[in-house]
Design a protein around this motif. Sequence first.
Motif, short mmCIF file in Angstrom:
data_model
loop_
_atom_site.label_atom_id
_atom_site.label_comp_id
_atom_site.label_asym_id
_atom_site.label_seq_id
_atom_site.Cartn_x
_atom_site.Cartn_y
_atom_site.Cartn_z
N TYR A 547 5.68 1.36 10.81
CA TYR A 547 5.64 0.74 9.49
C TYR A 547 6.25 -0.66 9.60
N ARG A 548 5.60 -1.63 8.98
CA ARG A 548 6.10 -3.01 9.00
C ARG A 548 6.85 -3.28 7.70
N TYR A 550 8.39 -5.81 6.68
CA TYR A 550 8.27 -7.15 6.14
C TYR A 550 6.91 -7.39 5.47
N ARG A 551 6.03 -6.40 5.47
CA ARG A 551 4.72 -6.55 4.83
C ARG A 551 4.69 -5.76 3.53
N ARG A 552 4.24 -6.41 2.44
CA ARG A 552 4.03 -5.67 1.20
C ARG A 552 2.83 -4.76 1.31
N THR A 553 1.76 -5.27 1.94
CA THR A 553 0.54 -4.49 2.11
C THR A 553 0.38 -4.15 3.58
N GLN A 554 0.39 -2.88 3.89
CA GLN A 554 0.25 -2.44 5.27
C GLN A 554 -1.21 -2.51 5.71
N ARG A 555 -1.43 -2.81 6.96
CA ARG A 555 -2.78 -2.83 7.51
C ARG A 555 -2.71 -2.47 8.98
N ALA A 556 -3.84 -2.04 9.51
CA ALA A 556 -3.91 -1.70 10.93
C ALA A 556 -3.91 -2.98 11.76
#
Length: 753
Positions: A547-548, A550-556
């Motif tokens: 899980y990132r 620092y990202r609001r929206t996770q993506r592959a």
Amino acid sequence: MPRFSVIVPAYQVQAYLHECLDSVLSQSYPDLELIVVDDCSPDACGEIADEFAERDPRVRPVHLPRNEGLGPARNAGMERATGDYLVFLDGDDTLAPHALRSIADRIKETGEPDVLVYDYARTYGTGETVRNRAAAHLTEQGPAPFRLADRPGLMELLMVAWNKAVRREFAEREGFVFPPGHYEDTPWSYPVLMAAESLATLDRVCVHYRQRRRGSILGTPSARHLDVFAQYDRVFAYVESDPELARWRPVLFRRMNDHLATVFTRPGRLPRSLRAEFMRRARVHCRRYRVPGVPVPPAARLRHALLRLGLRRTYEALRLVSALRRRTRKAGAKLLGTARTAALRLHYRIQRRLPLRADRALFADAGGRGYGGDAGALEEAFRAFAPHVRTAWAAGPAHHHTVPTGTRRLTPGTAAYWTALARSRYLVHHTGLDAGLLKRRGQVVVRTQDGTPLRRTGLDLREHPAARGTDFARLLDTVDSWDHLVSANRHSTLTCERVYPGRYTTLEYGRPRTDVFQRATAADVARLRETLGIPEDTVALLYAPTYRDYRRTQRAGLDLERLVTRLGPRFMVLARAHPRHGGPLTTVRHDRIVDVTAHPSVEKLCLASDALITDYSALMFDYAGLDRPIVLHTDEAEAFEAAVGTCVDLRSFPPGAVAGDEDELIGVFAGGQWCGPRSAQLRAAFRERFCPHDDGRAAERVVRRVVLGETDLPPVVPLAERRPAPSAAAALSRPPLATVPQPAGPRTVTDSL
């Protein structure tokens, strides 16, 4: 001639236009022209379009001399388009990564249809992304291309221009243009679908539809919302121009009723002074275009009848009654919840005054998830080596099916759960017990870890952005309740004793959940692979990114469709998203990409796979115990380090081959480095450092020490003397690259496995 002409009208969207245009120009499919139509915007939209044109020759700015509106602006873009297909995108929306590549592949696969319909997702300012609820109509199963009569469910989709790729020659031949006014998509989309001789669908989110807080056309009160009536006049005029289209009148009539009801009821659209006029015109339209005997869903019958009769006051009164009923139910539920919480707290206090039960143990994993992990392995060891202790597992009802038959199932928040918290002697958890827990004298709390620490954790997070909102004082109070901390290796011990300082005893006995790696047989592995649908002689790659924060929206981080296509038919991917990811890693349907996000046991997925692809997930430390290849995809390394930080230097001590981007990763597999001798050397050193105790008896040692009080524990089997974990695939050799097109067909693995 480019493949796609992407047409972007721009009016007062300067805050979003950069992101919109970047999402187009950064597509992995570059064969496009980007036509940006500045609709005489009073802000900087025109300057932004010119700046992009200076940087990229594919950008063609168009400046209209006066403001025409969204429909005429799109028409201006179509007049200048030269691509095979027209793709529309509003200036405040974005294309999903690799969307054009997927659209191009599907168009080619379905024989160049007149129209390709794809999916979208609504994106909110909070970062939440919600996919279209009518996505089931976009299934790729069945013959393609097809006519609208074969798939009439497409008429139930949102009638917008930006969820379709339309063949330019078809649009020009039929003379399709956008009318002026609001709701201009309606008299474009319905005729396009009805006139198309060939249609196809793409079951993939290609557009992110931004839900703006203010400033959007649909969210601005205006008399222009009355344009919806003229737009439906155009739709029915088109139907009346061709007798063969009369079959669509019932569907269009019902859809018009739904649309008018939406415009009337949605807040922020109609000024109060126009509501009576809107209802009068709605009554006229419903009577003019009504088709007797049209079936209407029960939930919409009253709404349609009120529109047809023009009963505005009745409509508004019923809406008020409905809103009052919802508020009453909400207030009642809140009051009931408060009373229930108070009763449970009282119950817990009473239970804490009763004697402890020395023969009871309560187990839980993080967030009330299902049976598994270190806590699951310890629960199994409790039943095997301390059968006099009765065990219970706390999890939500959706996960009760994962709990073994001989273990009691408890739901967090119930009276039985609080009783177990108050009176069980042993509490074993991984941040999975209630925050209201007050440890009693005589209770033994065993804390498991979330794997070997790779990212910064505990007190180390104080200097990193990922720590925002963390209550470190409460964290230390929780640490003081621990009696034992289970550690997999020396690195885990040293790190945890520093970042979680306390009086607990560290049990450096190995990782309990990896015991199954040493106990599994070749037959077990073969059965797992068969259950997952992995063919023989196929190399199964487990892709499990972290899980990132620092990202609001996770993506592959990887285009999995491109990966399996480039690697060839011998490879397949098992894609597992992090529990906090919020959904699968890909929506692409491919017979060599299997979504295993919902699979209850990551250990079984590890056993069934031949190699692991990950970024910064602690799963790599567990997987190393299998002595199978590990490949790191270290994209956004600087951003991850800045936001979260790491306590293991993977650049100088990796578990295998390392790739900085997707092309490097493909090269690692194509060149054979992923399973070569250098990879094996790195893995051996990594395994010796982080898996010294993982010999299959870690959980047994914990139970013997904590429950049975033994100090003479089973000795650790040295790495050199351990039997190798059973192999997953028949051979791990370099396969040839291939570029065969992917066949369609959904593949999903659910909890049933």
